[in-house]
Design a protein around this motif. Structure first.
Motif, PDB file in Angstrom:
ATOM      1  N   GLN A 164       0.851  -1.190   0.000  1.00 41.17           N
ATOM      2  CA  GLN A 164       0.000   0.000   0.000  1.00 41.17           C
ATOM      3  C   GLN A 164       0.886   1.237   0.000  1.00 41.17           C
ATOM      4  O   GLN A 164       1.724   1.419   0.893  1.00 41.17           O
ATOM      5  N   GLN A 214      10.083  -5.510   6.305  1.00 44.18           N
ATOM      6  CA  GLN A 214       9.532  -4.209   6.685  1.00 44.18           C
ATOM      7  C   GLN A 214       9.606  -3.254   5.494  1.00 44.18           C
ATOM      8  O   GLN A 214      10.491  -3.372   4.641  1.00 44.18           O
ATOM      9  N   LYS A 260       3.181   0.417   3.306  1.00 40.11           N
ATOM     10  CA  LYS A 260       2.707  -0.665   4.171  1.00 40.11           C
ATOM     11  C   LYS A 260       2.764  -1.990   3.411  1.00 40.11           C
ATOM     12  O   LYS A 260       2.449  -2.040   2.214  1.00 40.11           O
TER      13      LYS A 260
END
Length: 381
Positions: A198, A280, A287
Motif C-alpha cells: 500500500q 519491513q 505498508k
C-alpha cells in the motif's frame, strides 16, 4: 543377471507391444487436472486395466470437483505384512488435444506420457510380470492414483497421509530425472507467499513528493527477496508475478507480488519463512501485507530413505543395471510420506524428456528395463 530377474525381463520384452498399447490407452484418455469428466474417464480406464491385468480390487473415492481418487489393492504372499504403497497421479498439465500423440521410432510423444501415465503402466506391468513368472509379491501392494497432484494435491493429501501411515514403504512412480534416468532421492519443499503493498497516489508531474510509490517499494522488496537465495544450501527465492499502478502519470498506490520458495530441509524452510514474514517497508509511509505458507515439505536424505535406495541399487544389480540418485526442485506426493518418516523413493517411473514441455516423450526402448527394475524392487521391499 540373476535367473529370476532374467525371466521377468524376458517376459516384458516379449510383451512390449501390449505394454505400449496399454500406455496409449491411458494417454488417449486425456485428463487435465481441472476437467473432472475427463479425469473420471481416465480413472475408469486405470481401474479396468488393473482389474483385467492383475486382478486388483478397486476402491473409488468420489470427489465433487476433482477426478475421483482410486486405490488398487493387489494381495501378496503374506497378508499380515504392511503394504507397500505406490503413489501415482493421472492428471496432466495439458488441456484436451493440446498435444498430438505420436510414435517416432523408440520415442512416444503425448500429453502425460512421461508425467506420469508411463509410471502407472510401469507399475501395472511390473506386478503382472511378477504374477506371470512365478515371483509372488512378499506382501500386499496398494496403488493409489490421484487427479490433483499437478495442482498441489490439496484434496488428496489427507488420503495419501492416511495410506502412507499404514505402509511399510512408499514407491513413487513419477518419471525418472529427464535424460539421465536417475532416481529422485531428494526433492525440495515448496512455499508460496503473496505481498500486497500500500502506497499513496499523487500526480507524478505536479506532486512527485506527495506520493508514496508502491511500485518503487515493490522493486526494493524484490531485491531483498532475491538476496535470500542461497544455492549453496539449495534455497531459491523467486518473485515470479508482479503488478502495480494504474497510469504512468500517477504515482502507484498499490502493488502485488507472488513469491515461490524452494528448500532442501524443513529447517531451511523455517528460516526463509521467518525472514519473509519479518520484511519491513523501506519507504516511509508504505505498508506491507504478507500472506502465504509452506506447502509441500521436502523429501529429505534420511537414513530410512537411503536404506530404500540401497534396495533399489540391489534390484538394479540383479538386472545388470546401475542406478544413481539425484536431487530435484519439483515436489511430488512422496514429499508428504517422507515427512511422516515412511521410507520413500521417487523417480521410479519411465525415462524420457520434456517434463511439462511440448516435446514431452517417453523412451520405449528403455521401458522394459525400467519395469523390470520396479518389479525387482517390489520383491525386496
Amino acid at each position: 543377471m540373476e535367473i529370476r530377474e532374467e525371466k521377468i525381463l524376458r517376459y516384458l520384452e516379449n510383451h512390449k507391444e501390449e505394454i505400449t498399447e496399454d500406455l496409449l490407452c491411458l494417454v488417449r484418455a486425456q485428463s487435465p487436472s481441472h476437467h473432472k469428466p475427463a479425469c473420471d474417464r481416465c480413472a475408469g480406464e486405470i481401474a479396468r486395466l488393473f482389474t483385467e491385468r492383475v486382478g486388483a480390487r478397486v476402491t473409488f473415492f468420489p470427489q465433487k470437483e476433482d477426478g475421483d481418487q482410486i486405490l488398487l489393492t493387489i494381495p501378496g504372499e503374506d497378508p499380515e505384512k504392511k503394504p507397500v504403497l505406490v503413489l501415482c497421479h493421472y492428471d496432466t498439465v495439458w488441456d484436451i488435444d493440446a498435444l498430438p500423440i505420436v510414435r517416432e521410432g523408440d520415442k512416444l510423444y503425448g500429453p502425460g506420457v512421461f508425467d506420469m501415465k508411463g509410471g502407472i503402466v510401469l507399475t501395472l506391468w511390473a506386478i503382472r510380470a511378477l504374477q506371470q513368472t512365478g515371483s509372488p509379491l512378499p506382501g500386499p501392494v496398494w496403488v493409489f492414483c490421484n487427479s490433483d497432484e499437478e495442482i498441489g494435491s490439496h484434496v488428496s493429501k489427507d488420503k495419501i497421509l492416511e495410506l502412507g501411515g499404514k505402509s511399510r514403504a512408499v514407491l513413487v512412480a513419477e518419471p525418472a530425472e529427464a535424460v539421465t534416468g536417475r532416481l529422485k532421492t531428494t526433492r525440495k519443499g515448496g512455499a508460496h507467499y503473496h505481498i500486497h503493498i500500500q502506497g499513496k497516489a499523487a500526480h507524478a508531474g505536479n506532486d512527485p513528493k506527495g506520493g508514496i510509490s508502491a511500485v518503487e517499494e515493490m522493486a526494493r522488496q524484490i531485491l531483498a527477496l532475491h538476496a535470500m537465495t542461497d544455492l549453496s544450501v539449495g534455497t531459491s527465492v523467486n518473485v515470479g508475478v508482479v503488478s502495480g499502478g494504474t497510469r504512468a502519470n500517477i504515482i502507484a498506490d498499490q502493488a502485488e507480488m507472488e513469491i515461490d520458495v524452494r528448500y532442501l530441509t524443513a529447517a531451511e524452510g523455517d528460516r526463509v519463512e521467518e525472514k519473509i514474514l519479518a520484511l519491513q517497508p523501506q519507504l516511509p509511509g508504505a505498508k506491507l501485507a504478507i500472506t502465504g505458507q509452506r506447502g509441500m515439505p521436502p523429501l529429505e536424505d534420511t537414513p530410512e530413505n537411503r536404506a530404500l535406495f540401497e534396495k533399489a541399487r540391489q534390484a538394479a544389480q540383479a538386472l545388470d543395471q546401475q542406478v544413481e540418485g539425484s536431487c530435484v526442485g519439483g515436489c511430488s506426493d512422496g514429499n508428504l510420506t517422507s515427512a511422516l518418516g515412511i521410507p520413500t523413493l521417487d523417480g521410479l517411473g519411465a525415462t524420457g524428456e520434456g517434463l511439462h514441455a511440448r516435446h514431452e516423450h517417453l523412451y520405449l526402448n528403455e521401458y522394459p528395463n525400467r519395469i523390470a527394475l520396479f518389479a525387482s524392487l517390489l520383491l525386496r521391499v
